[in-house]
Write a protein that holds these residues in place. Structure first.
Motif, short mmCIF file in Angstrom:
data_model
loop_
_atom_site.label_atom_id
_atom_site.label_comp_id
_atom_site.label_asym_id
_atom_site.label_seq_id
_atom_site.Cartn_x
_atom_site.Cartn_y
_atom_site.Cartn_z
N LEU A 41 0.81 -1.21 0.00
CA LEU A 41 0.00 0.00 0.00
C LEU A 41 0.85 1.26 0.00
CD1 LEU A 41 -2.89 1.02 0.01
CD2 LEU A 41 -2.87 0.91 2.51
N ALA A 42 2.02 1.20 0.62
CA ALA A 42 2.89 2.37 0.70
C ALA A 42 3.30 2.89 -0.67
CB ALA A 42 4.14 2.03 1.52
N ALA A 43 3.30 2.00 -1.68
CA ALA A 43 3.74 2.39 -3.03
C ALA A 43 2.58 2.68 -3.97
CB ALA A 43 4.62 1.29 -3.62
N VAL A 44 1.34 2.59 -3.48
CA VAL A 44 0.16 2.78 -4.33
C VAL A 44 -0.29 4.24 -4.30
CG1 VAL A 44 -2.25 2.12 -4.69
CG2 VAL A 44 -0.58 0.39 -4.03
N ASP A 45 -0.50 4.82 -5.48
CA ASP A 45 -0.95 6.20 -5.60
C ASP A 45 -2.48 6.23 -5.68
OD1 ASP A 45 -1.46 8.85 -6.17
OD2 ASP A 45 -0.17 8.94 -7.96
N ILE A 46 -3.11 6.78 -4.65
CA ILE A 46 -4.57 6.89 -4.64
C ILE A 46 -5.00 8.34 -4.50
CG2 ILE A 46 -4.99 4.55 -3.78
CD1 ILE A 46 -5.33 5.73 -0.98
N THR A 47 -4.12 9.26 -4.86
CA THR A 47 -4.44 10.68 -4.76
C THR A 47 -5.41 11.09 -5.88
OG1 THR A 47 -2.51 11.25 -6.13
CG2 THR A 47 -2.21 11.20 -3.72
N PRO A 48 -6.20 12.14 -5.65
CA PRO A 48 -7.14 12.59 -6.69
C PRO A 48 -6.47 12.91 -8.02
CG PRO A 48 -7.68 13.61 -4.59
CD PRO A 48 -6.37 12.90 -4.39
N GLY A 49 -5.26 13.45 -7.99
CA GLY A 49 -4.57 13.81 -9.21
C GLY A 49 -4.22 12.64 -10.10
N ARG A 50 -4.18 11.45 -9.54
CA ARG A 50 -3.87 10.26 -10.30
C ARG A 50 -4.88 10.04 -11.44
NH1 ARG A 50 0.06 6.41 -11.61
NH2 ARG A 50 -0.96 4.45 -12.10
N ALA A 51 -6.13 10.42 -11.21
CA ALA A 51 -7.19 10.18 -12.20
C ALA A 51 -6.89 10.90 -13.52
CB ALA A 51 -8.53 10.64 -11.65
N GLY A 52 -6.43 12.14 -13.45
CA GLY A 52 -6.11 12.87 -14.66
C GLY A 52 -4.95 12.27 -15.42
N ILE A 53 -3.98 11.74 -14.69
CA ILE A 53 -2.83 11.08 -15.31
C ILE A 53 -3.29 9.85 -16.11
CG2 ILE A 53 -0.70 9.81 -14.83
CD1 ILE A 53 -0.35 11.64 -12.37
N ILE A 54 -4.17 9.06 -15.51
CA ILE A 54 -4.68 7.86 -16.19
C ILE A 54 -5.49 8.25 -17.42
CG2 ILE A 54 -6.03 5.73 -15.91
CD1 ILE A 54 -5.77 6.30 -12.83
N ALA A 55 -6.33 9.27 -17.28
CA ALA A 55 -7.16 9.71 -18.40
C ALA A 55 -6.30 10.14 -19.58
CB ALA A 55 -8.07 10.86 -17.96
N THR A 56 -5.22 10.84 -19.30
CA THR A 56 -4.30 11.24 -20.36
C THR A 56 -3.63 10.03 -21.00
OG1 THR A 56 -3.86 13.35 -19.26
CG2 THR A 56 -2.24 12.61 -20.88
N GLU A 57 -3.24 9.07 -20.18
CA GLU A 57 -2.61 7.84 -20.68
C GLU A 57 -3.52 7.09 -21.64
OE1 GLU A 57 -1.16 3.48 -18.89
OE2 GLU A 57 -1.97 5.02 -17.55
N LEU A 58 -4.82 7.12 -21.37
CA LEU A 58 -5.76 6.30 -22.13
C LEU A 58 -6.50 7.04 -23.22
CD1 LEU A 58 -7.30 4.16 -19.25
CD2 LEU A 58 -5.49 3.55 -20.83
N ARG A 59 -6.15 8.29 -23.48
CA ARG A 59 -6.79 8.98 -24.60
C ARG A 59 -6.49 8.25 -25.88
NH1 ARG A 59 -5.76 13.93 -21.61
NH2 ARG A 59 -7.78 14.83 -21.08
N PRO A 60 -7.50 8.12 -26.76
CA PRO A 60 -7.32 7.31 -27.97
C PRO A 60 -6.30 7.91 -28.92
CG PRO A 60 -9.37 8.53 -28.09
CD PRO A 60 -8.85 8.71 -26.69
N SER A 61 -5.51 7.04 -29.53
CA SER A 61 -4.60 7.47 -30.57
C SER A 61 -5.36 7.63 -31.87
CB SER A 61 -3.49 6.43 -30.76
OG SER A 61 -4.04 5.23 -31.28
N PRO A 62 -4.85 8.42 -32.82
CA PRO A 62 -5.53 8.56 -34.12
C PRO A 62 -5.69 7.22 -34.83
CG PRO A 62 -3.85 10.26 -33.85
CD PRO A 62 -3.70 9.30 -32.71
N GLU A 63 -4.72 6.30 -34.63
CA GLU A 63 -4.81 5.00 -35.29
C GLU A 63 -6.01 4.20 -34.78
OE1 GLU A 63 -1.70 5.59 -33.38
OE2 GLU A 63 -1.39 6.99 -35.03
#
Length: 226
Positions: free
Chosen positions: A192-214
């Protein structure tokens, strides 16, 4: 091909319009006429895709199951946290997701089978917890089906409270607090000490998963984060 693409666009427009009306008015008060007006389509076009208001509601509930999942994480507890935080982010940003959640909790939608979203999320979280257990990330006493059930139910309550109190503006903070309270009773402290559960994490994931043009060009399902 052109007809098929037009049919897909029409179906999406109908679902988006129905989501808006269901979210604003609730299932019982929403009417097909309002949905037609919001979608800008004919009655024939709507009934080509959906035979009834009930089927429209089921379509919205089903649509939530089509998002791409969080990519595999080495730490399955982080993957669970990411899954929960991203769903909260979608609730803030996507009317279709908000409508689906409202429908799933709408006690007046008696003819709609509202079990699907709860079963779906329970299966996702339960599967990830089982993998976390196999990797030695959870405490020995943990029952993965029971924990998944508690987490899904607690999230449903937290999002409902957030909707009433702030129109979802504080949802990420509330979900982060939920995870801070539930995970210590489930997860090994060293993990648990290494798990990020902060609110800001959500935006990071959303950016990671934005669809590519392909992916968009190929018509594959994508995660819509904005």
């Amino acid at each position: 091909m052109v007809k098929q693409e037009r049919a897909i666009r029409t179906r999406k427009a109908i679902l988006a319009a129905a989501a808006k009306i269901f979210e604003e008015r609730g299932y019982r008060a929403a009417t097909i006429s309002e949905i037609l007006s919001a979608a800008g389509v004919t009655k024939g076009a709507l009934y080509f895709h959906f035979s009834s208001k009930e089927e429209l509601a089921q379509g919205i509930l089903h649509e939530q199951d089509q998002w791409l999942p969080i990519p595999d994480r080495a730490c399955k507890i982080q993957q669970i946290a990411d899954t929960v935080l991203l769903h909260a982010y979608r609730l803030q940003h996507d009317p279709l997701v908000r409508a689906g959640v409202r429908l799933s909790l709408d006690q007046q939608a008696e003819e709609v089978d509202r079990r699907g979203p709860f079963t779906h999320w329970g299966d996702i979280i339960g599967d990830l917890l089982a993998k976390a257990q196999a990797q030695g990330e959870v405490l020995p006493h943990v029952s993965t089906p029971e924990t998944a059930d508690v987490l899904v139910g607690a999230f449903a309550g937290v999002q409902a409270m957030s909707q009433i109190m702030s129109d979802y503006q504080d949802l990420l903070a509330r979900v982060s607090a939920l995870l801070r309270h539930l995970l210590p009773s489930t997860v090994l402290p060293s993990v648990l000490a290494a798990v990020d559960i902060t609110p800001g994490r959500a935006g990071i994931i959303a950016t990671e998963l934005r669809p590519s043009p392909e992916n968009t060009a190929n018509g594959r399902p994508t995660v819509r984060a904005d």
